[in-house]
Design an enzyme around this catalytic site. Structure first.
Site, PDB file in Angstrom:
ATOM      1  N   LYS A  79     -26.631 -12.959  51.687  1.00 26.93           N
ATOM      2  CA  LYS A  79     -26.487 -11.545  52.015  1.00 26.93           C
ATOM      3  C   LYS A  79     -26.010 -10.703  50.842  1.00 26.93           C
ATOM      4  CE  LYS A  79     -26.256 -11.416  57.032  1.00 26.93           C
ATOM      5  NZ  LYS A  79     -25.458 -11.051  58.217  1.00 26.93           N
TER       6      LYS A  79
ATOM      7  N   ARG B 189     -24.882 -19.716  60.158  1.00 24.87           N
ATOM      8  CA  ARG B 189     -26.304 -19.375  60.114  1.00 24.87           C
ATOM      9  C   ARG B 189     -26.764 -19.446  58.661  1.00 24.87           C
ATOM     10  NH1 ARG B 189     -29.793 -14.822  59.909  1.00 24.87           N
ATOM     11  NH2 ARG B 189     -31.468 -14.888  61.481  1.00 24.87           N
TER      12      ARG B 189
END
Length: 289
Positions: A224, A258
């Site tokens: 991210k 995740r």
């Protein structure tokens, strides 16, 4: 006391550190850029994730960020039949679907999904009813009030963690009140969603406050922007930063991770488990001869 986490046919206790593999049925994902858009490629990705140690696969049919409109019919076309095929191949795999739409949630649960990963913080309240109807698990997230597929613009919080805690625990209790199984509810602070990089870093440092709620904590940090901005690196060079954040988060109390890079994540989590004493080493030979 936290109750064991039960998803599909599987039950996990507090010591289990779980990998949730990302499999996107989208042509425009921020990292894989459509590598698993084709169904055969996506099935191969699921098989590989299972072989590499994932307990959960998270299937998505809509890119999280800005992009071409994807209506509910198209989202369902991308994921419902695919869930059926994955379930036929992997009877005990926990199948999660990343959706905020109740209609899609109902279709994927009918097809065999075990967990609804609502990345947009209850935008469609009907999704809770679907989870309750099918006995599915549900992920409660924090987006700072943003609607689906929007990026933050100068987000500001008096205390970002306090805001996260209020939102996700409120959603969790709302889910249980709606009939969702308490042992199927997870909370996710949602790194990057509704947050600038400093917010995501603070959330990571203060993960023990989320773990202390008793709800299992899921973190979705893989590749991210907060990792990229911390290190000044593009998406395809963020693995080491992601794994560092993974190890720290596991130590601080997160339970589900995740991840795009399943094998590397599995090894990091196994090492954390060995260090904290909740997992035995794979072999013990040194100094024993």
């Amino acid at each position: 006391m936290r109750v064991p986490l039960r998803l599909g046919t599987r039950t996990f206790d507090d010591a289990d550190l779980l990998v949730m593999a990302v499999v996107n049925r989208t042509p425009d994902s921020f990292f894989d850029r459509g590598a698993t858009y084709a169904e055969d490629a996506a099935l191969e990705a699921v098989d590989r994730a299972v072989a590499d140690g994932a307990e959960i696969v998270d299937i998505g049919g809509v890119k999280a960020g800005y992009g071409p409109d994807v209506d509910a019919l198209e989202e369902a076309r991308r994921v419902v039949g695919f869930v059926e095929r994955v379930r036929a191949r992997h009877a005990d795999l926990v199948i999660s679907v990343d959706t905020w739409r109740a209609d899609v949630g109902r279709a994927v649960c009918s097809a065999g999904a075990d967990l609804l990963n609502d990345a947009w913080a209850g935008h469609d309240p009907g999704l809770l009813e679907v989870a309750a109807e099918f006995g599915a698990g549900y992920v409660c997230t924090h987006t700072g009030g943003l609607p689906p597929r929007t990026d933050p613009h100068r987000p500001a919080y008096d205390d970002v963690v306090a805001d996260v805690l209020s939102t996700v625990t409120g959603l969790a209790e709302q889910a249980v009140a709606a009939g969702v199984r308490r042992d199927g509810v997870l909370i996710d602070p949602a790194h990057d969603f509704g947050k600038a990089t400093r917010h995501s870093l603070e959330v990571t440092r203060r993960l023990p406050e989320l773990a202390a709620t008793g709800w299992p904590v899921l973190v979705a940090m893989s590749r991210k922007d907060f990792v990229g901005e911390s290190l000044g690196l593009p998406t395809d060079e963020r693995l080491e930063g992601t794994l560092a954040a993974t190890a720290v988060s596991a130590w601080l109390g997160a339970q589900v991770f995740r991840a795009h890079d399943v094998r590397a994540t599995r090894r990091v989590l196994d090492m954390v488990g060995c260090i904290r004493g909740t997992r035995q080493p794979a072999e013990v030979r040194r100094g024993m001869a």
